[in-house]
Design a protein around this motif. Structure first.
Motif, PDB file in Angstrom:
ATOM      1  N   TRP A   1      -5.908  -3.472  -8.948  1.00 57.01           N
ATOM      2  CA  TRP A   1      -7.009  -3.124  -9.830  1.00 57.01           C
ATOM      3  C   TRP A   1      -6.897  -1.660 -10.244  1.00 57.01           C
ATOM      4  N   SER A   2      -5.882  -0.982  -9.743  1.00 58.60           N
ATOM      5  CA  SER A   2      -5.717   0.423 -10.125  1.00 58.60           C
ATOM      6  C   SER A   2      -5.244   0.468 -11.572  1.00 58.60           C
ATOM      7  N   ASN A   3      -3.983   0.404 -11.789  1.00 53.97           N
ATOM      8  CA  ASN A   3      -3.478   0.301 -13.160  1.00 53.97           C
ATOM      9  C   ASN A   3      -1.979   0.131 -13.097  1.00 53.97           C
TER      10      ASN A   3
ATOM     11  N   ALA B   1      -7.748   5.873 -10.520  1.00 50.58           N
ATOM     12  CA  ALA B   1      -7.268   4.671  -9.838  1.00 50.58           C
ATOM     13  C   ALA B   1      -7.790   4.643  -8.405  1.00 50.58           C
TER      14      ALA B   1
ATOM     15  N   VAL C   1     -11.471   3.731  -8.500  1.00 50.40           N
ATOM     16  CA  VAL C   1     -11.675   2.307  -8.799  1.00 50.40           C
ATOM     17  C   VAL C   1     -11.532   1.485  -7.525  1.00 50.40           C
ATOM     18  N   MET C   2     -10.489   1.811  -6.750  1.00 50.21           N
ATOM     19  CA  MET C   2     -10.272   1.039  -5.522  1.00 50.21           C
ATOM     20  C   MET C   2     -11.367   1.323  -4.496  1.00 50.21           C
TER      21      MET C   2
ATOM     22  N   TYR D   1       6.740  -6.223  -6.736  1.00 50.59           N
ATOM     23  CA  TYR D   1       5.541  -5.528  -6.283  1.00 50.59           C
ATOM     24  C   TYR D   1       4.324  -5.945  -7.107  1.00 50.59           C
TER      25      TYR D   1
ATOM     26  N   LEU E   1      -0.106   7.351  -4.734  1.00 50.35           N
ATOM     27  CA  LEU E   1      -1.036   7.558  -5.845  1.00 50.35           C
ATOM     28  C   LEU E   1      -2.301   8.282  -5.359  1.00 50.35           C
TER      29      LEU E   1
ATOM     30  N   LEU F   1      -6.455  -5.801  -4.166  1.00 48.71           N
ATOM     31  CA  LEU F   1      -7.086  -4.505  -4.483  1.00 48.71           C
ATOM     32  C   LEU F   1      -6.137  -3.483  -5.142  1.00 48.71           C
ATOM     33  N   PRO F   2      -4.903  -3.320  -4.623  1.00 47.47           N
ATOM     34  CA  PRO F   2      -4.028  -2.309  -5.246  1.00 47.47           C
ATOM     35  C   PRO F   2      -3.806  -2.575  -6.731  1.00 47.47           C
TER      36      PRO F   2
ATOM     37  N   ILE G   1       0.483   2.864  -3.282  1.00 48.96           N
ATOM     38  CA  ILE G   1      -0.921   3.220  -3.437  1.00 48.96           C
ATOM     39  C   ILE G   1      -1.234   4.513  -2.685  1.00 48.96           C
TER      40      ILE G   1
ATOM     41  N   PHE H   1      -8.849 -10.166  -0.636  1.00 47.16           N
ATOM     42  CA  PHE H   1      -9.359  -9.059  -1.435  1.00 47.16           C
ATOM     43  C   PHE H   1      -8.456  -7.831  -1.285  1.00 47.16           C
ATOM     44  N   PHE H   2      -8.068  -7.530  -0.056  1.00 44.71           N
ATOM     45  CA  PHE H   2      -7.225  -6.350   0.132  1.00 44.71           C
ATOM     46  C   PHE H   2      -5.796  -6.560  -0.377  1.00 44.71           C
TER      47      PHE H   2
ATOM     48  N   VAL I   1       0.041   3.366 -13.570  1.00 43.06           N
ATOM     49  CA  VAL I   1      -0.148   4.297 -12.462  1.00 43.06           C
ATOM     50  C   VAL I   1       0.697   3.865 -11.263  1.00 43.06           C
TER      51      VAL I   1
ATOM     52  N   TYR J   1       0.789  -1.233   0.000  1.00 51.19           N
ATOM     53  CA  TYR J   1       0.000   0.000   0.000  1.00 51.19           C
ATOM     54  C   TYR J   1       0.822   1.284   0.000  1.00 51.19           C
TER      55      TYR J   1
ATOM     56  N   ALA K   1       3.943   5.628  -9.528  1.00 54.88           N
ATOM     57  CA  ALA K   1       4.008   5.903  -8.091  1.00 54.88           C
ATOM     58  C   ALA K   1       5.390   5.501  -7.559  1.00 54.88           C
TER      59      ALA K   1
ATOM     60  N   ASN L   1      -4.646   9.328 -11.531  1.00 61.75           N
ATOM     61  CA  ASN L   1      -4.521   8.919 -10.128  1.00 61.75           C
ATOM     62  C   ASN L   1      -5.879   8.952  -9.444  1.00 61.75           C
TER      63      ASN L   1
ATOM     64  N   SER M   1     -14.438  -0.505  -5.466  1.00 59.50           N
ATOM     65  CA  SER M   1     -14.294  -1.937  -5.200  1.00 59.50           C
ATOM     66  C   SER M   1     -14.554  -2.250  -3.730  1.00 59.50           C
ATOM     67  N   VAL M   2     -14.031  -1.388  -2.858  1.00 64.88           N
ATOM     68  CA  VAL M   2     -14.239  -1.611  -1.427  1.00 64.88           C
ATOM     69  C   VAL M   2     -15.724  -1.507  -1.093  1.00 64.88           C
TER      70      VAL M   2
ATOM     71  N   LEU N   1     -17.521  -4.532  -2.262  1.00 69.11           N
ATOM     72  CA  LEU N   1     -17.269  -5.660  -1.371  1.00 69.11           C
ATOM     73  C   LEU N   1     -18.151  -5.548  -0.125  1.00 69.11           C
TER      74      LEU N   1
END
Lengths: 347, 263, 286
Positions: free
Chosen positions: C109-111, B238, B241-242, C158, B28, C106-107, B25, C102-103, C114, B22, C118, B235, B245-246, B249
């Motif tokens: 599914w961004s792209n 993205a 999208v996350m 990663y 981002l 999850l990261p 992430i 899922f978690f 991208v 993360y 980062a 960004n 998704s959460v 869920l």
């Protein structure tokens, strides 16, 4: 039960979207790089001419070439590619022989732009933008570079802060020009020299980069980079200390062109689109907003003088540019070029 | 107690790995709120990129297309890949050719598969669109699903299948009632993997998409926009999208009364 | 069940799919390896072995070794991290497991681009990590982290880590707690139980995860270009360049053919080894 219905409807919607009902008439499909024409160009073209055009994007020449060759160009009508690639498409028989009667605005082109070596007389391609490849640098951090060797054999304090273009032909061109050779040189001994020079240069590079080099200059991560003039302008726009220069050994003359595909089912609309772009006002927009020189005489004469002051390379005349050689398709030698680049990168 | 120490160790491992996952992430997400356009300097908090995003039909359409492609290719490849895995593992003695065909989709370079499929479709005169992307994604996805499910089946106790057969259950019933439930965690893992691969896949999608706007996927759109680097708008997308998704869920958790399939 | 045709029936749909959409189209492209490249990049239909001969060149072997090294290192690191994470997830209360999985994905599914950018923001010379180090008072020289092989390995680990987590989770999730307990009742330590019982049973998952990362890494062409600064080519870049940059399909096809053959050889070897290590034979004879 409700959940079931929800699921069903989601899947049905998705199915419809996926396999969709085919449109009755195919729109005119134009493929271009992102941000390379006005955001509303397609809409105003549609409004003005009554055609239905849509824009799709490609990231690189290579990508769209692969797709056009594998599909024999089916589905696309007008495509923007750099001149060596347009040449390949023509040689493979994928481009339409242009009927100039249907492009009256072609008269707006500079005389120089109608006699470009890759396509004299614009038989299959119409130039859209043109320019040079040179050095883009932070004038507050490095001495004014004068030679390609300033990039390839950088001073100690600049070493590790330079980038070169990642695309084969331009990467090789820096070495070819530094050694005084043609940018289309194919002699194997001379090219071996180019390779050795570029292998040595690689040791001093930060990276090969042909997308974000101007951002690296802005952040100070890089101080001297090989760049297309138009992209250097994006850096200049962010930081006035960034400057562009053409080394004493010269540059190449790059030309981005529009071609109509032979397989196009929308030729009338395709011609209208090319003609629309060549309109002095529309083409001037491109120059002023994407900061690339366009080969359109009335368009360029209308460009705001203050813009040329900020971005001096915008003021370069066609005559000056024509001193430089265009990159050409090198036919069978392409395989050697590709191998040379692999050798450079493997070292 | 040792048990507790082990549990703590597990939590620590999870913490480290999730931090690694993360950190980029969070960069981002942070950049999506950066007022300025360049990732190099923080110029202040702003939500304007979200505003820009929500009016950008191209990106939203592309995101929708991506979801459609990923859902369909995941569903198809999960079914095909799982059946394939079960069949292969029951048979036991599989020739080299069979193994080759099953492994091949993972190792054929993307660009080869992409060009091959495009040439093939255009040879057959197939009209291209989202459906051609979907069937193409299934090719590599089913191999990945199959591999995950096979990993689970390596130590599978086939005697329960035989027992079920002895009790008179049909093959289909045995599959549905006995094999699939045991395999469920692997099937879910395989499906997640397929979805993740499909959502992110660029080169095969680019080549097997139709020429027009209607079949552009998000990776295609973002690759094309890379000319100007990653803009905060992407960004923002993205991040959305996350976030979506959460939320999805959480909603599905509720719909299933807190139970996820496979338990 | 194994004696009859039912397993074939289960395999048929996937096999038809793979035959029609992989074997046939790829054969049509790979056969171009035996033809000549036309002057302008078209195909000249005269037979030749020239393209294949060109593949066996020390240069390409060197590039293959280098990419295999990077892919192997990335796969090994991803397997260690991924297995640990999957094990930890499987050790959590059962109802939390799907959510943790899922978690973990999850990261992703961004792209891809991208996320890669980062990393550039984090690692570059004027980037976040450097600034953070300066901010906490570190004055010394910091190594150039970006545009290096290490950066490529970080990027590959990663991006492909979740695939290892997923493939390792599948066999771990079923590990019967009773087996562990039984083992411990017999006086084995937790570590011995892990080494003697858990690990062997989950080798197929690790092997699968390793293969995933390895094949995806060796074929990757974006990460070397962005995080590696384009300063070396992976096999993926090389194949990509033949087809798209050089417009040299015959040579691209020849390279791919050899690559596919080599990789299949490696995979078959791996499959046999994993099968032995997991002792799968005994469990399946029944």
């Amino acid at each position: 039960m409700k959940r079931y219905q929800l699921h069903c409807s989601i899947w049905m919607t998705a199915t419809l979207t996926a396999f969709g009902m085919p449109a009755l008439a195919e729109p005119l499909t134009v493929s271009n790089w992102d941000g390379y024409m006005a955001a509303d160009a397609i809409d105003s073209f549609n409004a003005e001419t009554g055609h239905t055009a849509e824009l799709v994007l490609h990231a690189t020449n290579e990508e769209i070439m692969g797709k056009l060759i594998a599909s024999k160009g089916v589905g696309y009508d007008v495509v923007f590619v750099s001149s060596p690639f347009a040449e390949v498409l023509h040689n493979l028989g994928l481009t339409e022989d242009l009927d100039h009667e249907k492009i009256p605005n072609i008269a707006n082109l500079y005389a120089e732009a109608t006699e470009l070596p890759h396509d004299p007389g614009n038989a299959f391609s119409v130039p859209y933008a043109w320019g040079t490849t040179g050095l883009c640098y932070r004038s507050d951090l490095v001495d004014t570079p004068t030679s390609w060797n300033d990039l390839l054999k950088p001073a100690e304090d600049v070493s590790g802060k330079t980038t070169m273009l990642a695309t084969d032909r331009w990467l090789l061109a820096a070495g070819q020009l530094a050694l005084g050779y043609s940018v289309n040189e194919t002699d194997s001994e001379k090219m071996a020299e180019v390779r050795d020079l570029l292998i040595d240069a690689k040791g001093t590079l930060l990276a090969y980069d042909d997308t974000t080099f101007y951002a690296k200059l802005v952040s100070g991560e890089a101080e001297l980079v090989q760049a297309w003039d138009g992209w250097c302008n994006y850096g200049i726009g962010e930081n006035a200390d960034i400057k562009y220069t053409i080394p004493s050994e010269g540059s190449d003359l790059w030309v981005d062109t529009m071609v109509i595909l032979k397989a196009s089912g929308n030729k009338e609309a395709a011609y209208d689109f090319v003609n629309y772009i060549l309109d002095a006002e529309n083409h001037r927009w491109a120059a002023e907003n994407i900061l690339y020189k366009v080969p359109n005489e009335p368009a360029m004469s209308g460009v705001d003088a203050s813009l040329i002051e900020t971005f001096p390379n915008m003021g370069m005349s066609p005559e000056e540019m024509l001193k430089f050689e265009q990159l050409r398709d090198v036919g069978g030698a392409q395989r050697d070029y590709s191998r040379l680049v692999s050798e450079i990168k493997a070292n | 107690m040792a048990e507790r120490h082990i549990f703590r160790l597990m939590l620590l491992i999870l913490g480290v790995v999730f931090a690694f996952l993360y950190i980029p992430i969070s960069v981002l997400v942070g950049l999506s709120f950066n007022d300025g356009g360049l990732p190099t300097a923080w110029t202040g908090f702003s939500t304007r990129w979200y505003g820009a995003l929500l009016t950008n039909d191209d990106i939203l359409k592309a995101a929708g297309n991506t979801l459609v492609v990923a859902l369909f290719s995941t569903a198809l490849s999960t079914v095909l890949g799982t059946l394939l895995a079960i069949g292969v593992e029951i048979r036991r003695r599989n020739g080299k050719w069979l193994e080759t065909i099953i492994f091949a989709p993972m190792i054929i370079p993307d660009i080869v598969l992409a060009i091959a499929l495009l040439s093939f479709f255009s040879l057959l005169g197939v009209k291209m669109g989202l459906h051609t992307i979907i069937v193409s994604h299934v090719v590599f996805n089913l191999a990945f699903v199959c591999a995950v499910v096979r990993a689970r089946l390596k130590n599978f106790d086939w005697s329960i299948v035989e027992a079920s057969g002895d009790l008179g259950a049909s093959t289909f019933t045995t599959l549905r009632r006995v094999v699939v439930p045991v395999l469920m965690p692997a099937i879910i893992a395989g499906a997640l993997l397929a979805f993740t691969l499909s959502v992110d896949e660029f080169i095969i999608a680019f080549f097997t998409a139709g020429a027009g706007r209607s079949s552009i996927t998000l990776p295609m759109q973002i690759f094309a926009m890379i000319r100007f680097g990653v803009t905060p708008e992407i960004n923002a997308l993205a991040t959305l999208v996350m976030a979506v998704s959460v939320v999805a869920l959480a909603l599905s958790q509720r719909l299933n009364k807190g139970e996820l399939p496979g338990q | 069940m194994s004696a009859d045709r039912r397993p074939l029936l289960l395999m048929t749909p996937a096999m038809i799919w793979l035959f029609g959409l992989m074997v046939v189209p790829c054969a049509l492209i790979l056969v171009l390896a035996f033809f000549r490249r036309g002057l302008y990049g078209g195909i000249e239909y005269t037979w030749t072995l020239e393209n294949l001969a060109l593949v066996f060149d020390p240069l390409y072997f060197q590039i293959f070794l280098k990419s295999a090294g990077i892919a192997g290192l990335s796969a090994a690191i991803a397997c260690v991290l991924g297995y640990a994470a999957a094990y930890a997830i499987a050790a959590m209360p059962r109802r939390h497991q799907p959510m943790l999985l899922f978690f973990a994905v999850l990261p992703f599914w961004s792209n891809y681009l991208v996320r890669t950018y980062a990393w550039i923001v984090l690692l570059n010379r004027e980037g976040l990590i450097v600034n953070l180090a300066r901010w906490v008072g570190y004055e010394g020289e910091l190594p150039q982290m970006l545009y290096s092989e290490q950066a490529v390995v970080i990027g590959l680990v990663y991006n492909y880590l979740p695939f290892v987590i997923l493939s390792c989770y599948a066999p771990l999730s079923r590990l019967n707690p009773e087996v562990n307990e039984a083992s411990r009742d017999l006086g084995a330590s937790a570590w011995t139980t892990f080494r003697r019982v858990t690990l062997p049973m989950t080798v197929p998952g690790i092997a699968t995860g390793f293969v995933f990362v390895f094949v995806l890494s060796i074929g990757n062409f974006v990460t070397p270009a962005l995080l590696g600064g384009g300063q070396f080519q992976m096999i993926g870049n090389l194949v990509y360049a033949q087809f798209l940059t050089a417009n040299d399909w015959p040579f691209g096809a020849a390279l791919s053919m050899v690559l596919i053959a080599v990789m299949l050889g490696l995979l078959m070897g791996q499959a046999v080894m994993a099968d032995r290590a997991s002792g799968g034979k005994g469990a399946r004879d029944g």
